[in-house]
Structures are given as structure tokens and as C-alpha cells.
Design an enzyme around this catalytic site. Structure first.
Site, PDB file in Angstrom:
ATOM      1  N   LYS A 169       9.527 -16.797  -9.915  1.00  0.00           N
ATOM      2  CA  LYS A 169       8.761 -15.695 -10.492  1.00  0.00           C
ATOM      3  C   LYS A 169       7.595 -16.242 -11.333  1.00  0.00           C
ATOM      4  O   LYS A 169       7.796 -17.144 -12.158  1.00  0.00           O
ATOM      5  CB  LYS A 169       9.707 -14.868 -11.376  1.00  0.00           C
ATOM      6  CG  LYS A 169       9.154 -13.549 -11.784  1.00  0.00           C
ATOM      7  CD  LYS A 169      10.176 -12.754 -12.576  1.00  0.00           C
ATOM      8  CE  LYS A 169       9.467 -11.663 -13.335  1.00  0.00           C
ATOM      9  NZ  LYS A 169      10.160 -11.228 -14.516  1.00  0.00           N
TER      10      LYS A 169
ATOM     11  N   ASN B 281       0.851  -1.196   0.000  1.00  0.00           N
ATOM     12  CA  ASN B 281       0.000   0.000   0.000  1.00  0.00           C
ATOM     13  C   ASN B 281       0.882   1.240   0.000  1.00  0.00           C
ATOM     14  O   ASN B 281       2.113   1.123   0.010  1.00  0.00           O
ATOM     15  CB  ASN B 281      -0.940  -0.024   1.210  1.00  0.00           C
ATOM     16  CG  ASN B 281      -0.158  -0.105   2.506  1.00  0.00           C
ATOM     17  OD1 ASN B 281       0.484   0.844   2.911  1.00  0.00           O
ATOM     18  ND2 ASN B 281      -0.179  -1.285   3.142  1.00  0.00           N
TER      19      ASN B 281
END
Ligand code: C5P
Length: 396
Positions: free
Chosen positions: A291, A212
Site C-alpha cells: 500500500k 470509472n
């Protein structure tokens, strides 16, 4: 600003002869930005490193070097300049000047006014590492400590001469912190305070995460001011862009789970817990070991609820005094009141998430067992002072 903290003070800044003298210019700027007034006095050697004109322009006051300066009508600049000072800070303080202070020499204006002073004296040593380590300098520093002179630094690192070691003057922002600490009443002396700050990042794979926009500014400001008020501060922080303060203990905890574990490890000895961190409510059910590769047009990630650190601390058998933050985009006060009840905490600070997160200023309402206290919009440092002063009264 709060009248018990960070009022404007009159500082006499002494600049002695060392290459770090160029940093005094930035220090003056920071002191003035903080609301202080600055009177500069330089040694003759200092004028070889930075001009009095530069420091006069920045401080807005004439700079003095000479004991016989005719601008002081009564011919006693050492008294005239030292009496109005709330404190004297020598930055940089050369090895020679430290020796003079240790032995009470008064053979130029700056050393004379230090001897004649009635106010506290702080020094920021700056010299080559060998000069700092020399037993004469160390003896002199011991003497200054005994004489109740505050020593700020020195730091260590690469030096102007190319050598590496201890002796660098602290950076101007650290010196400002030293000055602020000096002037702050020790409202929280003897208290142990644990603060969480910044954003957590819940890893989707080794290089990506859900996070955030929390900058860490509010939590760091609280940690800095609590430390200045004399508390022993433990700071557990996630990802943050703000400049981190120097406090007693600092730990990085990147994920909600790491932060939870770190808080629980440290909480038993704390008097106060302030949860400012923007902790993710959910994290990926599984974090991929490699990944994640793109293939399909849509990607579904399953999330699981994270544990609520604040609520769990508040429900410990013998909890510290708990303070929460409620950052909301709508119905701010209603949500904050509800959160205070749900988490069973005595105090919550409500703020508008979209205005507070990442910004320098904040506008908050403190909600506690006695009522609701809206604070004027201000920079996060000022808000921190007000919250901690309020907290101090609650602890009483
Ligand atoms: O429930 P909400 O996340 O809105 O509550 C915010 C307050 O709770 C903040 O003080 C935050 O630091 C704390 N919190 C926590 N652990 C979580 C989530 C929030 O300590 N998992």
C-alpha cells in the site's frame, strides 16, 4: 417495447402449497412491471401460506381456488381460465402437484386447468432436498420433461426447514428471466456471442485503483437478452454493480490486461464480439506491491497505454462481427463515427456518457455500414433488444 420481444402476455400463475408461496407475491409484481397480466389460481394448501387477498391485490385480478366457484357463469373455470393464457407458470410447484401433473390427475381447479390447457406450461419446483432427490419425484420430473413441460430450477442452498441442498424455488427475478426467455423469439439461435461489460480497475497498489462509473447495466442487459434470443453467450466482466445475468459462460476480469487476455482466449470460436466494457485506456506503469504511504504533498503516477481489445479483435485474420460502444461527453456522433473507422468495426453504438453510465435508461444511435439509426430513450433492456434485433439483420 420492440414488437418481437417482451410483448405483454397473459400468464396464469398457479400457486401450490409450499413455504415459497410467499415469493409469488414478488413474482407477480415483477411480471406486472414487465407489462404482463397475471391471473392467479391457488391450490387450497397454498392459501395456508399466503392469502388470496394478497395475490388479488397485487395481480389486480380475482384469485380462484375452487372448481365450483360461482363467479364463473358457465361453471367451467378450468376452461374459462386456461384458454386466455399465453402460458401457465406454477410457482411454487410442490412435490404433490408435480406428481399430479406427471400422472394427469385433475382433482382440483389448478390440476384440472393444467390438464385442459392448450398453452405451454412451466413449473418452478420447491421442496425439501430429500423430497426433491426422492426417486419418485425424479421419475415424475423426467416424465414432465418428456411431456415438454419447462422446469425452472430448483436452486440449491439453505431451506426453510434448516437443511441445505437442492430444492429451493428460484428467486422471483430468475423466474421472470425464465418467463422472458420463454416468450422471446430465438433470433440468435446457434450464434456464439462474446460480450465484455462493466468497468476495469487499474491497480495502483493492492487496495487502490483507477476505475470509472460504469455499472455494467448495458452489457449485462445485452448478455441477458442475447441469451433469451437463443445465443450462447460468454460474458467477460469487470467491476459492476448491476445484477449479473445467468449466461452460458461468465468470467471476471478486473483489469484491462486481464480482460484482454480473457477475450483473446475465447474469441476464436465466436460469431459476434460486443465490447461494452468501459476499459481503462491507461494503467499505472508499476503497481506498488505494498500500500502506497502518504508523504509528499503531490504524488505523480506514470501511466501507460492499454491495448485496445476491440481494435485488436477486429484486426484478427478471421474476426467475428464486431460491435463497439462509444460513450462520449461531447460531439457524440462525430467521435463515434471516427471510432468506428479507427477500430475498423462494422457497427458502433453511440451514447452520451454522462447520461448513460450507471443509469437505468439509455439513448443511443446505432451507426453501421448502411447508415445511422437513433433509438428512442428507453430502459437498457429495451435498448438491448433493439440493438440485438438490428445486429441480427446485419448478420443476415
Ligand atoms: O476508444 P474508446 O475507449 O472510446 O472505445 C470504446 C469502445 O472500445 C468500447 O466498445 C470499449 O469496450 C472498447 N475498448 C476496448 N479496449 C480498450 C478500450 C476500449 O475494447 N482498451
Amino acid at each position: 417495447m420492440d414488437s418481437t420481444h417482451s410483448q405483454s402476455h397473459h400468464l396464469l400463475l398457479g400457486v401450490t402449497g409450499g413455504i415459497a408461496a410467499y415469493k409469488s407475491a414478488e413474482l407477480i409484481r415483477l411480471l406486472i412491471k414487465q407489462g404482463h397480466t397475471v391471473q392467479v389460481v391457488m391450490t387450497e394448501a397454498a392459501t395456508h401460506f399466503i392469502t388470496p387477498t394478497t395475490l388479488q391485490a397485487l395481480s389486480g385480478n380475482p384469485v380462484f381456488v375452487d372448481s365450483w366457484d360461482a363467479r364463473i357463469a358457465n361453471g367451467m373455470p378450468h376452461i374459462e381460465l386456461s384458454r386466455p393464457a399465453d402460458a401457465i407458470l406454477i410457482a411454487p410447484a410442490s412435490a404433490d402437484f408435480i406428481a399430479k401433473l406427471a400422472h394427469g390427475f385433475a382433482n382440483d381447479l389448478l390440476s384440472t386447468l393444467c390438464l385442459a390447457r392448450e398453452c405451454p406450461l412451466m413449473i418452478a419446483p420447491a421442496m425439501n432436498r430429500q423430497m426433491w432427490e426422492n426417486s419418485s419425484t425424479q421419475r415424475n420430473i423426467e416424465q414432465l420433461i418428456q411431456d415438454r413441460i419447462t422446469i425452472l430450477g430448483p436452486g440449491s442452498g439453505e431451506q426453510a426447514c434448516g437443511e441445505v441442498g437442492q430444492g429451493r424455488m428460484l428467486e422471483p427475478d430468475m423466474l421472470l428471466e425464465g418467463v422472458q426467455t420463454h416468450f422471446t423469439p430465438k433470433l440468435l439461435a446457434g450464434k456464439k456471442i462474446l460480450i465484455t461489460a462493466g468497468a476495469t480497475m487499474e491497480m495502483l497498489d493492492p487496495v487502490r485503483g483507477i476505475t470509472n462509473i460504469s455499472s455494467g447495466k448495458m452489457g449485462f442487459a445485452l448478455a441477458r437478452v442475447a441469451m433469451q434470443m437463443g445465443a450462447e453467450v460468454t460474458l467477460i466482466h469487470g467491476h459492476a454493480t448491476a445484477q449479473r445475468p445467468q449466461v452460458s459462460h461468465t468470467t471476471f476480469a478486473g483489469t484491462a490486461n486481464d480482460m484482454y487476455k480473457s477475450v483473446m482466449q475465447h474469441i476464436a470460436t465466436q460469431d459476434v464480439f460486443i465490447g461494452v466494457a468501459a476499459v481503462a485506456d491507461y494503467s499505472p506503469l508499476v503497481s506498488a506491491e505494498q500500500k502506497i504511504k502518504k508523504s509528499e504533498d503531490t504524488l505523480t503516477i506514470q501511466l501507460k497505454r492499454n491495448k485496445d481489445i476491440l481494435a485488436d479483435v477486429a484486426s484478427l485474420p478471421n474476426p467475428p462481427y464486431c460491435v463497439g460502444f462509444a460513450a462520449e461527453t461531447e460531439h457524440v456522433l462525430e467521435h463515434a463515427r471516427q471510432k468506428r473507422q479507427d477500430k475498423k468495426i462494422p457497427l458502433i453504438v453511440a451514447n452520451q456518457a454522462n447520461l448513460a453510465l450507471g443509469n437505468d435508461n439509455n439513448s443511443v444511435t446505432i451507426i453501421d455500414t448502411n447508415g445511422e439509426y437513433p433509438l428512442d430513450t428507453a430502459d437498457k433492456n429495451t435498448i438491448a433488444v433493439k440493438i440485438l434485433t438490428h445486429l441480427k439483420h446485419q448478420l443476415n
